[in-house]
Design a protein around this motif. Structure first.
Motif, PDB file in Angstrom:
ATOM      1  N   ARG A  41       0.832  -1.212   0.000  1.00 44.33           N
ATOM      2  CA  ARG A  41       0.000   0.000   0.000  1.00 44.33           C
ATOM      3  C   ARG A  41       0.861   1.254   0.000  1.00 44.33           C
ATOM      4  O   ARG A  41       0.591   2.206  -0.724  1.00 44.33           O
ATOM      5  N   SER A  42       1.891   1.239   0.820  1.00 42.44           N
ATOM      6  CA  SER A  42       2.769   2.414   0.879  1.00 42.44           C
ATOM      7  C   SER A  42       3.404   2.692  -0.469  1.00 42.44           C
ATOM      8  O   SER A  42       3.537   3.841  -0.875  1.00 42.44           O
ATOM      9  N   LEU A  43       3.802   1.627  -1.152  1.00 45.69           N
ATOM     10  CA  LEU A  43       4.422   1.813  -2.468  1.00 45.69           C
ATOM     11  C   LEU A  43       3.447   2.497  -3.411  1.00 45.69           C
ATOM     12  O   LEU A  43       3.788   3.439  -4.114  1.00 45.69           O
ATOM     13  N   LYS A  44       2.203   2.014  -3.405  1.00 41.54           N
ATOM     14  CA  LYS A  44       1.190   2.606  -4.287  1.00 41.54           C
ATOM     15  C   LYS A  44       0.987   4.077  -3.940  1.00 41.54           C
ATOM     16  O   LYS A  44       0.887   4.933  -4.812  1.00 41.54           O
ATOM     17  N   ASP A  45       0.932   4.361  -2.636  1.00 46.07           N
ATOM     18  CA  ASP A  45       0.724   5.747  -2.214  1.00 46.07           C
ATOM     19  C   ASP A  45       1.895   6.637  -2.588  1.00 46.07           C
ATOM     20  O   ASP A  45       1.773   7.845  -2.686  1.00 46.07           O
ATOM     21  N   GLY A  71      12.191  -2.666   4.108  1.00 44.27           N
ATOM     22  CA  GLY A  71      13.364  -2.093   3.448  1.00 44.27           C
ATOM     23  C   GLY A  71      13.003  -1.421   2.127  1.00 44.27           C
ATOM     24  O   GLY A  71      13.656  -0.456   1.722  1.00 44.27           O
ATOM     25  N   LEU A  72      11.956  -1.900   1.461  1.00 48.31           N
ATOM     26  CA  LEU A  72      11.540  -1.306   0.192  1.00 48.31           C
ATOM     27  C   LEU A  72      11.095   0.137   0.396  1.00 48.31           C
ATOM     28  O   LEU A  72      11.375   1.010  -0.426  1.00 48.31           O
ATOM     29  N   ILE A  73      10.398   0.372   1.505  1.00 48.35           N
ATOM     30  CA  ILE A  73       9.945   1.737   1.792  1.00 48.35           C
ATOM     31  C   ILE A  73      11.128   2.578   2.230  1.00 48.35           C
ATOM     32  O   ILE A  73      11.273   3.724   1.852  1.00 48.35           O
ATOM     33  N   MET A  74      11.980   1.946   3.027  1.00 49.02           N
ATOM     34  CA  MET A  74      13.157   2.663   3.526  1.00 49.02           C
ATOM     35  C   MET A  74      13.982   3.208   2.356  1.00 49.02           C
ATOM     36  O   MET A  74      14.297   4.399   2.335  1.00 49.02           O
ATOM     37  N   VAL A  75      14.316   2.357   1.380  1.00 48.53           N
ATOM     38  CA  VAL A  75      15.170   2.851   0.291  1.00 48.53           C
ATOM     39  C   VAL A  75      14.460   3.906  -0.546  1.00 48.53           C
ATOM     40  O   VAL A  75      15.076   4.846  -1.016  1.00 48.53           O
ATOM     41  N   PRO A  84      14.357   6.595   8.634  1.00 47.65           N
ATOM     42  CA  PRO A  84      13.169   6.514   7.788  1.00 47.65           C
ATOM     43  C   PRO A  84      11.929   6.818   8.621  1.00 47.65           C
ATOM     44  O   PRO A  84      11.916   6.556   9.818  1.00 47.65           O
ATOM     45  N   PRO A  85      10.886   7.387   7.975  1.00 49.16           N
ATOM     46  CA  PRO A  85       9.660   7.682   8.731  1.00 49.16           C
ATOM     47  C   PRO A  85       9.135   6.394   9.353  1.00 49.16           C
ATOM     48  O   PRO A  85       9.125   5.349   8.694  1.00 49.16           O
ATOM     49  N   THR A  86       8.728   6.477  10.615  1.00 47.18           N
ATOM     50  CA  THR A  86       8.286   5.250  11.276  1.00 47.18           C
ATOM     51  C   THR A  86       6.932   4.802  10.752  1.00 47.18           C
ATOM     52  O   THR A  86       6.677   3.620  10.611  1.00 47.18           O
ATOM     53  N   GLN A  87       6.069   5.794  10.443  1.00 48.03           N
ATOM     54  CA  GLN A  87       4.805   5.372   9.846  1.00 48.03           C
ATOM     55  C   GLN A  87       5.031   5.222   8.353  1.00 48.03           C
ATOM     56  O   GLN A  87       5.887   5.876   7.786  1.00 48.03           O
ATOM     57  N   SER A  88       4.229   4.377   7.757  1.00 47.80           N
ATOM     58  CA  SER A  88       4.340   4.239   6.317  1.00 47.80           C
ATOM     59  C   SER A  88       3.725   5.476   5.676  1.00 47.80           C
ATOM     60  O   SER A  88       3.080   6.287   6.313  1.00 47.80           O
ATOM     61  N   PHE A  89       3.964   5.613   4.365  1.00 48.65           N
ATOM     62  CA  PHE A  89       3.456   6.775   3.639  1.00 48.65           C
ATOM     63  C   PHE A  89       1.940   6.949   3.831  1.00 48.65           C
ATOM     64  O   PHE A  89       1.442   8.041   3.943  1.00 48.65           O
ATOM     65  N   THR A  90       1.244   5.820   3.844  1.00 48.01           N
ATOM     66  CA  THR A  90      -0.212   5.854   3.937  1.00 48.01           C
ATOM     67  C   THR A  90      -0.661   6.654   5.144  1.00 48.01           C
ATOM     68  O   THR A  90      -1.457   7.569   5.049  1.00 48.01           O
TER      69      THR A  90
END
Ligand code: ADP
Ligand code: MG
Length: 751
Positions: free
Chosen positions: A574-578, A674-678, A740-746
Motif C-alpha cells: 500500500r505504501s508503495l502505491k501511495d 526495506g523497500l519503503i526505507m530505500v 526513515p519515517p516510522t509510519q508508512s506513507f499511507t
C-alpha cells in the motif's frame, strides 16, 4: 639470498606482513600474515627456521599465523632470526609481483580488494591529513597574528607564509599535471593551482593559503565520508554466513570457510558462491565469474579448470580441490564488489560534475571580464577565488549520496551505488516474487500423503529431506524442519542438484534416485502424479503449495505446504502505491492457481504463475519497454529477472547469494519494510542534493558579483568558500543520521 640484519627495518617487516608480538631471552613470537590458514607456508617456514644454528624448537599456529621460536641467546639474536624469516617472504613477494597480471584499466579506481590498493588508499589519506594539519597550523598562526596581535602579515612569496603557500601548492600542481597529462581530464585542479600561483605572485599569499586549505579540507572530508561508507558496507557483508560444503569420508559436511585447508575438496552446488580458489576435480557447471572479471555470460567449468573464490555456480555441481583460502581470495573479492558499487555514479552526480564544469567556465570568463573592465588584478582575483573552486558543487551530490549509502548500510540495506539509490525512487512498476518474498521465508508443511500404507509421514519426509538437505529454498527449509520434527532419517550420502523454479534431484549412494518438486518438474522427468490428483486439488484450494516426492521413477508421496504472507506485506505494498508506484505485479514460479490466491491479500495489477527463471526475465523485459521496473526476489530462480530489471532488489539473509550478487540493492535483514526505507531515502537524498546545489550556486554567483563590484576583499572571498563548502558537508552529513519515517506513507498522508 641472504639479507643482512642491519638492512632489516621495521617498515620492511611491516610490508612483508610480519609483526613482532613478544621477545624474551631465548624466545621470540611473531605473527606472519602469509602463514595464516596456509598450512604449507607454515611448515615451510618451520623447516627454514629450524635449520638455523642455535634454534631449539619452532612452532606455528595456523589460525593466527603465529611463529614461535625457542633459541639459544648466546648463539643467536632476534634480529638475525627476523632476517631469516624475511628471506623467503621477500622471495615470495618478488615472485608474486612478477606473476601479477596487469589489471584492466579500470581496476585501480575500483579495486580495493587487494592489500596494495588498500595500503595505497591509506597512504593517500594520511598524506592528505598531514597537509590539512600543516595548513591549519599556518592559518591559525596567521589569524592569531592578524586578529589578536593586530600585526600585519608579510605577504611576499619569500616570507614565511609565502614559502608555506608554495609548499602547499606543489602537491596540487603535481595532481593537476597528473589529471591533465595522464588522465586527460579537465578538472578544477589546474585552475586551482594556477589561482594559487597567481595569488602568490600578486603578493596575496594569505589568500593562497586559504584556497589550499579549503581545497584540502574538502578532499579530506570527502575521503573520510567514503571511508565510513566503505566500512559500513564491509560490516554488513561480513554478517553473511561464510560456510561451505567439504567432502569428508564421502559425506558433505558444512564447514566454516575459515577452517578449510588447501587440499580439501569443497562442493559447490547451484546458486552457491565458491568459497576457495581451486581446481575442479569432478563435476560440471556454469559459473558466473562476473565478480572477478566483469564478464556477464556464465562460463562452463569442468574437471581441471581453475575456479575462483567469490564466483557463483549458476547451474550444476562442482567438486573443487582447494588451492588457496582465506583473506587473499574470498574477502578480497567481496571488497572489490563493494568498491565497484561506490564508483557507480548516480546521474545526479554526473550532472553535478557538468554543473561544476560550467561554473568553472563562467568563473574564468567573469575573472577575465573583471580584469578587462576594471584593470584591477585584485578584484579579478577575488572573483576567481569565489568561482574557481567549484568543489562545493561537486560535493553537493557526491557527499549526499555517500552519506546515504552509509545510512542504508546501517539499516542493513546494501545499495551498490548512487545510480541505484537515485533510480529506486523513480521506478514505476514493481514486480515481486512470491515464495520467500511476499511470503515468509519459512513455510510450513501442513499435510503429508504417502502412496501406500507402508509409506508413512516419516518415510516420505525422510526421502524429501534427504534430497533437500543442502538447499536454501524456503520449501527446502520447511521440509527439513518437518522431517527433523518427526524424527525422520535424512541420509548424509546424498548428491543433490537444484533445478531453479522446479525442485531438486538427488542420488543416494549411487542406487536411489529422488526427485522433489512441482508438477512441471515431475512432468519433465516423466513421472506420473495422477494418483494424487484429488488431494492436490484440495490442497491448492487451501492456498497450499503442492510438492511431489518421487523415488526411483515413481511418485511416492505428496506434501501440502502452507506459505503464509509476511506480516508487513500488505502495509508495504500500500505504501508503495501511495508513493506513486503505478503497478505492482507478482511473478512466481509457483503454480498459477496458488499464485492467484494472492489476489485475496492485495489487489495486484497482474499475477503470473508457472514462470521459469528465463520467463520471469522476459516478462520484465517486456514491462521495461514502457516504464522503469524494479524486481524484488529472493532465490536462484530470480537472479536473471533481478539482473534484467532497472533495479534488482534481493531479499538478503535467507536468500541465495546469486540473487544478492545479481541485485543492485540487497535487503540484508530480509524485511520488506526495506523497500519503503530505500524509497524514502532516495527521495530525501534528492531533496538534500537540490538544497546543496541551490546553496552552492547562489553563494558562488553572489560572491562573484560582489567581487566584480569590488566590495569583497580576497580574504572575505576565501571565507565565502569556507562557509558554503562547510555548509554543504554539514547538510549532507545530516543524511548519515537520517531515520526513515516510522509510519508508512499511507498513515502520513492521512494526517
Ligand atoms: P517463486 O518464484 O514463487 O519464489 P520458485 O520459483 O522458487 O517460486 O519455486 C516455484 C515452485 O517450484 C515452488 O512453488 C515449488 O513447488 C517448486 N520448488 C522450487 N524449489 C523447490 C525445492 N527445493 N523443493 C521443492 N519444490 C521446489
Ligand atoms: Mg522465491
Amino acid at each position: 639470498m641472504a639479507i643482512h640484519s642491519q638492512q632489516l627495518t621495521k617498515s620492511l617487516l611491516q610490508r612483508l606482513g610480519v609483526r613482532v608480538k613478544q621477545t624474551m631471552a631465548g624466545r621470540l613470537r611473531v605473527r606472519i600474515r602469509s602463514l595464516q590458514y596456509m598450512s604449507t607456508n607454515c611448515s615451510r617456514m618451520e623447516q627454514h627456521i629450524s635449520r638455523l644454528e642455535g634454534v631449539h624448537n619452532v612452532e606455528t599456529r595456523l589460525a593466527t599465523g603465529s611463529l614461535i621460536v625457542w633459541f639459544d641467546p648466546a648463539v643467536l639474536d632476534t634480529k638475525s632470526i627476523l632476517a631469516s624469516i624475511a628471506e623467503p617472504l621477500i622471495i615470495a613477494k618478488k615472485g608474486r609481483a612478477k606473476n601479477k597480471v596487469s589489471p584492466p584499466p579500470s581496476a585501480p579506481a575500483t579495486c580495493s580488494g587487494c592489500d596494495s590498493c588498500e595500503r595505497m588508499r591509506e597512504k593517500n589519506f594520511s598524506s592528505k591529513r598531514k597537509r590539512v594539519i600543516f595548513l591549519t597550523g599556518i592559518m591559525a598562526w596567521s589569524l592569531v597574528k592578524l586578529w589578536v596581535f593586530q600585526l600585519p602579515l608579510a605577504q611576499t612569496p619569500f616570507s614565511l607564509l609565502g614559502i608555506a603557500a608554495i609548499a602547499g601548492t606543489i602537491p596540487l600542481l603535481k595532481e593537476a599535471v597528473f589529471d591533465t597529462v595522464e588522465k586527460k581530464k579537465l578538472t578544477v585542479k589546474p585552475f586551482l593551482a594556477a589561482g594559487a600561483l597567481a595569488t602568490i605572485a600578486l603578493g596575496e599569499v594569505f589568500s593562497a593559503v586559504q584556497i589550499l586549505w579549503i581545497y584540502n579540507v574538502a578532499e579530506l572530508t570527502e575521503d573520510y565520508v567514503a571511508r565510513r561508507s566503505r566500512q559500513a558496507i564491509k560490516d554488513i557483508l561480513q554478517v553473511a554466513p561464510q560456510n561451505a560444503w567439504v567432502v569428508v569420508n564421502g559425506a558433505e559436511i558444512e564447514t566454516a570457510v575459515s577452517e578449510i585447508l588447501p587440499g580439501d575438496i569443497v562442493v559447490a552446488h547451484t546458486g552457491e558462491k565458491i568459497a576457495v580458489d581451486g581446481v575442479v576435480e569432478k563435476g560440471e557447471a556454469l559459473v558466473d565469474e562476473s565478480s572477478i572479471n566483469g564478464r556477464a555470460e556464465a562460463m562452463h567449468r569442468r574437471a581441471e579448470d581453475s575456479v575462483f573464490a567469490g564466483t557463483i555456480v549458476s547451474q550444476g555441481t562442482l567438486y573443487i580441490k582447494t588451492v588457496k583460502t582465506g583473506e587473499d581470495t574470498y574477502l578480497a573479492n567481496i571488497m572489490k564488489m563493494v568498491e565497484e558499487s561506490m564508483s557507480n555514479k548516480a546521474p545526479v552526480e554526473q550532472k553535478a560534475d557538468e554543473l561544476a564544469g560550467r561554473l568553472l567556465r563562467i568563473g574564468l570568463a567573469a575573472t577575465a571580464l573583471t580584469l578587462l573592465f576594471t584593470g584591477d588584478p585584485l578584484r579579478a582575483l577575488t572573483v576567481m577565488l569565489v568561482m574557481s573552486c567549484p568543489c562545493a558543487t561537486v560535493l553537493a551530490a557526491s557527499s549526499a549520496i555517500t552519506a546515504s549509502l552509509a545510512n542504508a548500510a546501517r539499516h542493513s540495506v546494501l545499495i551498490k551505488g548512487g545510480l541505484y539509490l537515485e533510480m529506486v525512487g523513480r521506478t514505476e512498476v514493481y514486480c515481486l516474487d512470491k515464495t520467500g518474498t511476499l511470503t515468509c521465508e519459512e513455510p510450513e508443511v501442513m499435510a503429508v500423503y504417502g502412496r501406500s500404507a507402508d509409506l508413512d509421514e516419516k518415510k516420505v519426509l525422510g526421502f524429501a529431506a534427504t534430497a533437500e538437505s543442502h538447499n536454501q529454498h524456503p520449501m527446502a527449509k520447511a521440509i527439513i524442519a518437518a522431517a527433523r520434527e518427526k524424527g525422520a532419517t535424512i541420509s548424509p550420502q546424498a548428491v543433490c542438484e537444484f533445478k531453479p523454479g522446479r525442485g531438486v534431484s538427488c542420488t543416494v549412494a549411487d542406487k536411489e534416485e529422488i526427485f522433489v518438486g512441482n508438477m512441471k518438474f515431475m512432468a519433465e522427468q516423466g513421472i506420473d502424479v495422477s494418483f494424487f490428483e484429488e488431494k492436490s486439488i484440495a490442497e491448492k484450494k487451501e492456498g497450499n503449495t503442492v510438492v511431489y516426492v518421487a523415488r526411483n521413477g515413481r511418485a511416492e508421496g505428496m506434501l501440502g505446504v502452507a506459505n503464509p504472507v509476511r506480516g508487513e506485506t500488505v502495509r508495504v505494498l500500500r505504501s508503495l502505491k501511495d508513493d506513486g508506484v503505478r503497478e505492482i505485479h507478482i511473478v512466481s514460479g509457483d503454480s498459477e492457481d496458488v499464485a492467484q490466491t494472492m489476489m485475496q491479500v492485495f489487489s495486484f495489477d497482474a499475477v503470473k504463475g508457472d514462470l521459469m527463471p528465463e520467463e520471469k526475465s522476459r516478462y520484465i523485459e517486456l514491462l521495461r519497454q514502457k516504464y522503469p521496473v524494479a524486481m524484488v526476489g529472493d532465490g536462484v530462480n530470480d537472479a536473471l529477472a533481478l539482473a534484467q530489471a532497472d533495479i534488482g532488489i534481493a531479499m538478503g539473509a535467507a536468500g541465495a547469494e546469486v540473487a544478492m550478487e545479481a541485485a543492485d540493492i540487497a535487503l540484508a535483514d530480509s524485511n520488506l519494510e526495506g523497500l519503503i526505507m530505500v524509497r524514502s531515502l532516495s527521495h530525501r537524498t534528492m531533496q538534500v542534493i537540490d538544497q546543496n546545489h541551490y546553496f552552492a550556486v547562489s553563494t558562488d554567483l553572489l560572491g562573484a558579483a560582489l567581487g566584480m563590484m569590488g566590495i569583497l576583499s580576497p580574504i572575505m572571498a576565501g571565507m565565502i568558500h569556507i562557509i558554503h563548502t562547510g555548509g554543504i558537508l554539514v547538510n549532507s552529513s545530516l543524511l548519515l543520521r537520517w531515520e526513515p519515517p516510522t509510519q508508512s506513507f499511507t498513515e502520513e498522508k492521512k494526517k
